[in-house]
Design an enzyme around this catalytic site. Sequence first.
Site, PDB file in Angstrom:
ATOM      1  N   PRO A 293      -4.409  -4.124  16.650  1.00 14.11           N
ATOM      2  CA  PRO A 293      -5.442  -3.190  16.209  1.00 14.11           C
ATOM      3  C   PRO A 293      -4.958  -1.747  16.182  1.00 14.11           C
ATOM      4  CG  PRO A 293      -5.831  -3.854  18.460  1.00 14.11           C
ATOM      5  CD  PRO A 293      -4.712  -4.711  17.954  1.00 14.11           C
TER       6      PRO A 293
ATOM      7  N   GLY B 219       0.807  -1.218   0.000  1.00 16.67           N
ATOM      8  CA  GLY B 219       0.000   0.000   0.000  1.00 16.67           C
ATOM      9  C   GLY B 219       0.834   1.259   0.000  1.00 16.67           C
TER      10      GLY B 219
ATOM     11  N   GLY C 242      -0.626   4.828  -0.367  1.00 14.49           N
ATOM     12  CA  GLY C 242      -1.555   5.335   0.630  1.00 14.49           C
ATOM     13  C   GLY C 242      -0.879   6.213   1.660  1.00 14.49           C
TER      14      GLY C 242
ATOM     15  N   HIS D 187     -13.272   8.974  15.322  1.00 21.35           N
ATOM     16  CA  HIS D 187     -12.332   8.974  14.205  1.00 21.35           C
ATOM     17  C   HIS D 187     -12.894   9.825  13.066  1.00 21.35           C
ATOM     18  CE1 HIS D 187     -10.618   5.485  16.293  1.00 21.35           C
ATOM     19  NE2 HIS D 187      -9.534   5.669  15.558  1.00 21.35           N
ATOM     20  N   HIS D 188     -12.074  10.019  12.068  1.00 23.29           N
ATOM     21  CA  HIS D 188     -12.449  10.798  10.891  1.00 23.29           C
ATOM     22  C   HIS D 188     -13.627  10.153  10.153  1.00 23.29           C
ATOM     23  CE1 HIS D 188     -10.411   7.765   8.337  1.00 23.29           C
ATOM     24  NE2 HIS D 188      -9.546   7.722   9.346  1.00 23.29           N
TER      25      HIS D 188
ATOM     26  N   LYS E  76     -13.410   6.736   7.956  1.00 20.64           N
ATOM     27  CA  LYS E  76     -13.113   5.406   8.515  1.00 20.64           C
ATOM     28  C   LYS E  76     -14.279   4.473   8.245  1.00 20.64           C
ATOM     29  CE  LYS E  76     -11.544   3.086  12.742  1.00 20.64           C
ATOM     30  NZ  LYS E  76     -10.475   2.358  12.023  1.00 20.64           N
TER      31      LYS E  76
END
Length: 268
Positions: A121, A8, A11, A153-154, A157
């Site tokens: 996590p 990724g 990202g 969270h944003h 998510k």
Amino acid sequence: MVNVVVTGVAGRMGTQIVRLVAGDEGLKLAGAVERPGNAGQDAGTLAGLAPLGVAVADDLAKALAGADVVIDFTSHEASARNAEVCAEKGVALVIGSTGFTPEAKARVAAAARKIPIVLSPNMSVGVNVLFELVRQAARALGDAYDVEIMEIHHKRKRDAPSGTAVALGEVAAQALERDPADALAYTRHGILGERPPWQIGIQTLRGGDVVGEHTVFFCGEGERLELTHRATSREQFARGAVRAARWLAGRPAGLYDMADVLGLRSSK
């Protein structure tokens, strides 16, 4: 020198990890992976650095030659597949993806019988210290205090509640000798009656560009203890993942987490 492959890489997390690996004298970027469309580009260029001479591949198996460890921040589906590829090639794996289903976790656990895997996590060092603080507080305060968890969270998510919030609930439940499957409550609506004393509530908020915030409340009669972690930058997740990769290289096969990386396991 630990040879690292990053998935990724186009990202937000991938580019930060590439920059950290490139700036670490003990690590070397040995490969980079991204979905089709970025293949062939230089991983350094994608991360805003000078070219590193590492071309992005669109297949993890093609990038593993000479690799010691893979750092993977993709999705739980992709991470489960990547764990199987790494197990086949004998390459260690650090997974920072969230939202794992029981089936995906089982696939990762099966791969960990062949290779060392760190699955957490939350890769933040501070959050993993929070896990230990919650464990100690739950044991000390006991059933006289109600446990509630709030996370925000944003708005982009995709999974809810966060994997970190669930893990915090599991830590508290286990410290209180409760079964997380019965104790954790994710929704409350309507006339529910009095709060069951064994319940641990987890509430989810989403909005804006909040990187991540978790608070665990221990609510007693006449007092309340709050343990909070606020993330103001995603870089601490990348730093934790790089630290885990450095620690994982050369370990025996098994499923590890950040408590192992930070040496907190002995206190459980």
